[in-house]
Design a protein around this motif. Sequence first.
Motif, short mmCIF file in Angstrom:
data_model
loop_
_atom_site.label_atom_id
_atom_site.label_comp_id
_atom_site.label_asym_id
_atom_site.label_seq_id
_atom_site.Cartn_x
_atom_site.Cartn_y
_atom_site.Cartn_z
N ILE A 1 22.51 35.92 13.73
CA ILE A 1 22.27 35.68 15.16
C ILE A 1 23.24 34.64 15.69
CG2 ILE A 1 20.63 34.68 16.79
CD1 ILE A 1 18.40 36.14 15.26
N GLU A 2 23.42 33.54 14.96
CA GLU A 2 24.37 32.51 15.39
C GLU A 2 25.78 33.07 15.49
OE1 GLU A 2 24.12 29.08 12.87
OE2 GLU A 2 21.96 28.91 13.15
N ALA A 3 26.18 33.88 14.51
CA ALA A 3 27.52 34.47 14.53
C ALA A 3 27.66 35.45 15.70
CB ALA A 3 27.80 35.17 13.21
N THR A 4 26.62 36.21 15.98
CA THR A 4 26.67 37.18 17.08
C THR A 4 26.77 36.48 18.42
OG1 THR A 4 25.38 38.75 15.76
CG2 THR A 4 25.50 39.15 18.12
N VAL A 5 26.01 35.42 18.61
CA VAL A 5 26.08 34.67 19.87
C VAL A 5 27.47 34.04 20.01
CG1 VAL A 5 25.17 32.63 21.07
CG2 VAL A 5 23.61 34.26 20.03
N ASP A 6 28.01 33.53 18.92
CA ASP A 6 29.36 32.96 18.95
C ASP A 6 30.38 34.03 19.35
OD1 ASP A 6 31.33 30.88 18.47
OD2 ASP A 6 31.86 32.03 16.66
N ARG A 7 30.25 35.22 18.77
CA ARG A 7 31.17 36.31 19.12
C ARG A 7 31.01 36.74 20.58
NH1 ARG A 7 29.20 39.18 14.57
NH2 ARG A 7 30.04 38.14 12.78
N LEU A 8 29.78 36.75 21.07
CA LEU A 8 29.56 37.12 22.48
C LEU A 8 30.31 36.17 23.41
CD1 LEU A 8 25.77 38.04 22.56
CD2 LEU A 8 27.63 39.49 23.33
N TRP A 9 30.19 34.87 23.17
CA TRP A 9 30.86 33.92 24.06
C TRP A 9 32.37 33.90 23.85
CZ3 TRP A 9 29.10 32.56 28.43
CH2 TRP A 9 27.72 32.58 28.64
N ARG A 10 32.83 34.15 22.63
CA ARG A 10 34.28 34.28 22.42
C ARG A 10 34.82 35.48 23.16
NH1 ARG A 10 35.74 33.04 16.12
NH2 ARG A 10 34.85 30.96 16.06
N LEU A 11 34.09 36.57 23.11
CA LEU A 11 34.49 37.78 23.82
C LEU A 11 34.57 37.53 25.32
CD1 LEU A 11 34.89 40.92 23.34
CD2 LEU A 11 32.51 41.11 24.02
N ARG A 12 33.59 36.82 25.85
CA ARG A 12 33.60 36.50 27.29
C ARG A 12 34.76 35.58 27.64
NH1 ARG A 12 27.10 35.69 27.14
NH2 ARG A 12 26.62 37.92 27.00
N ASN A 13 35.07 34.63 26.76
CA ASN A 13 36.21 33.74 27.01
C ASN A 13 37.54 34.49 26.96
OD1 ASN A 13 34.66 31.46 27.43
ND2 ASN A 13 34.70 30.87 25.29
N ILE A 14 37.66 35.41 26.01
CA ILE A 14 38.88 36.21 25.93
C ILE A 14 39.04 37.06 27.19
CG2 ILE A 14 39.94 38.16 24.71
CD1 ILE A 14 38.75 36.95 22.12
N CYS A 15 37.95 37.64 27.65
CA CYS A 15 38.00 38.44 28.87
C CYS A 15 38.43 37.59 30.06
CB CYS A 15 36.65 39.08 29.14
SG CYS A 15 36.59 40.03 30.68
N LEU A 16 37.86 36.41 30.17
CA LEU A 16 38.21 35.52 31.28
C LEU A 16 39.69 35.12 31.21
CD1 LEU A 16 37.15 33.97 33.74
CD2 LEU A 16 36.63 32.07 32.20
#
Length: 170
Positions: A28-43
């Motif tokens: 779960i921690e890794a998935t949440v980290d990936r979610l926010w990394r993905l959003r940062n990459i998109c931004l």
Amino acid sequence: MPESNGTKFKQPTVDLLLIEAQIISNKIEATVDRLWRLRNICLTFWLACVAVALGDKVETRSLALIMASCAIPVFFFLIDARYNRWYRKLASRNHAISSFINDQSTENLEMRFPLYDPGYFIMDSKQRAYRDRQESKWRFSLFRNLIDSTPLVFFGMQIAGSIVILVVYF
């Protein structure tokens, strides 16, 4: 002679569930980290696309790049929804394990708890698992994750910003 009331299996079952809960918590921690990394990459990609599209001069503005800046958040939004779906499944499983372990009336239910069930898992008040219930299908559906408020606002604001730039400058 093995005991017939199932107490022999109680501790190993709970130990296995505790180990699984720890593994799921890490996922779960890794998935949440990936979610926010993905959003940062998109931004980052979106801002770079808008900056290059607007350029320094009126002659260097690119309509194609502004249109691409509308497509970038849509692409990442779909990827985000799939990761969010995986996160919801993991969180549901973790909640089911926690509820089972913390429930005081689980003396006779140890062997009924599924040790591995990554799919649609919902526990009712009698600690029974239902896989094909309508609410679990909705909770883990891709569409449900597309209308989740955090990614919808995050990616929607980028799309809206691209549309505003498109209307104002072109």
